[in-house]
Structures are given as C-alpha cells and as structure tokens.
Design an enzyme around this catalytic site. Structure first.
Site, short mmCIF file in Angstrom:
data_model
loop_
_atom_site.label_atom_id
_atom_site.label_comp_id
_atom_site.label_asym_id
_atom_site.label_seq_id
_atom_site.Cartn_x
_atom_site.Cartn_y
_atom_site.Cartn_z
N ALA A 189 46.87 23.70 49.27
CA ALA A 189 45.74 23.34 50.13
C ALA A 189 45.87 24.01 51.49
CB ALA A 189 45.66 21.82 50.30
N ASP A 190 44.73 24.10 52.17
CA ASP A 190 44.71 24.61 53.53
C ASP A 190 43.56 23.95 54.27
OD1 ASP A 190 46.01 26.99 55.23
OD2 ASP A 190 43.89 26.79 55.77
N SER A 191 43.82 23.52 55.50
CA SER A 191 42.78 22.87 56.31
C SER A 191 42.46 23.72 57.53
CB SER A 191 43.24 21.48 56.79
OG SER A 191 43.45 20.61 55.70
#
EC number: 3.6.1.9
Length: 197
Positions: A80-82
């Site tokens: 994931a990446d935010s």
C-alpha cells in the site's frame, strides 16, 4: 488489558505485508488478519504526467511487484501507499522541519484528500484499488504547528501528520470516508477483496 487480537479463521491464505508502516501492521492485527512482514526499499517515484488520483495505486502496485519473489504457494502480497492531496498538489513525507511547517500551513483550514492505494498480488492474480477520504482541518496556529512537530515528529508520514495523534484528535473537524484509510489502509475494501481471493 490484553493487546492480543484473534485471527479470522475463514481467511485461509497467508498474507505477506510489504510495508514498513507500523500503522498498517496495527490495522491488520486489529482486524484479525494474520500476516508476515517483508521489508523492502522501493523508490516512491512516478511519471510526472500521471493523474494525481492514480499515483497511490501505481506506487502500491510497484511495491507489490517488488515483493513478488517472496510469494510461496497460496500466499498473497499486500502492499500500500498513501498520499495527501490538496487541490492537485501531492504532499508526501516532509524533508525536514521547515518543509513540515510549510505543509501543515497549507493544510490548515482546508479540506484535503487522503488516497491510499492497495495492491493484492498472488501467483495467479492481481487486484489494485484505492480508498479516498476527505479531511477537514481546523485552522492551525504557528504555536500549534510547533507543538505538534516538536513532540510527535511526523517526518515519516505523508502530509506531515497522523490522524491517530494529537493533531487528529484536536484539529480535525470532520472526515468523509473511513478513518482506517487515513491511517494507511482502507480496511473495509481490503477485507472485501481478500475474501474474493
């Protein structure tokens, strides 16, 4: 008070979490999703002409692909990446104190988006998706910004803040979307997609 969380017995396939984020580890633990950790260094770069809304999913897929060699049998990589977006500008992790001040001054009194891209990858399939939450910041004084940066040092966090810390408790008026997405994983979507796997 126990900090042990029961695992969900119907999630049979092992998860590989390809993320250094302690917040993502915490969310999976609290949701009862067992995992093993594989830490990788992946450059968080993306094409300059890429639409802002596609960046987080692109980076999540990049991280998942980097961890593909760790997959065994029925395992699923979760990466994931935010990103924090105000208007069309992406605010990543601050470079230093001055950059963090600049970011928080821009977010102060405004509504920004937190977009978390997620990629699930197994030997037989891949699924990439994003969660989006809107965050309404109250106005931050210089004194409040200095207090937060001095005591919480959010230099490893996109947008120079964490929703679960002082700033989230004291200076966020409203959120639209899920709290867990702002923390680092849109858990309702993650759970739903894992069930499909």
């Amino acid at each position: 008070m126990s900090t042990e969380f029961p695992n969900l017995p119907w999630l049979k396939r092992p998860i590989i979490l390809a993320s250094k984020s302690p917040r993502r580890q915490q969310l999976l633990q609290q949701a009862g999703i067992p995992y093993r950790l594989e830490l990788l260094e992946v450059e968080e770069d993306f094409p300059e002409d890429m639409p802002v809304g596609d960046v987080a999913a692109f980076l999540a897929r990049k991280k998942a692909q980097a961890a593909a060699s760790f997959i065994k049998d029925q395992e699923i990589v979760l990466a994931a990446d935010s990103i924090v977006v105000l208007g069309d500008k992406i605010y990543g992790k601050p470079r230093d104190y001055e950059d963090a001040v600049h970011i928080l001054k821009n977010l102060s009194g405004n509504i920004h988006r937190v977009i978390t891209g997620v990629c699930l990858l197994s030997k037989e399939r891949e699924r990439t998706f994003s969660g989006i939450s809107k965050v309404h910041f109250a106005t931050l004084s210089q004194e409040e910004i200095d207090f937060y940066l001095t005591h919480y040092k959010p230099y490893d966090k996109a947008g120079a803040y964490a929703i679960q810390e002082w700033i989230g408790l004291s200076k966020i008026r409203q959120i639209e979307g899920t709290y867990s997405n702002i923390m680092g994983l849109p858990m309702e979507q993650v759970y739903r997609e894992l069930m499909k796997f």
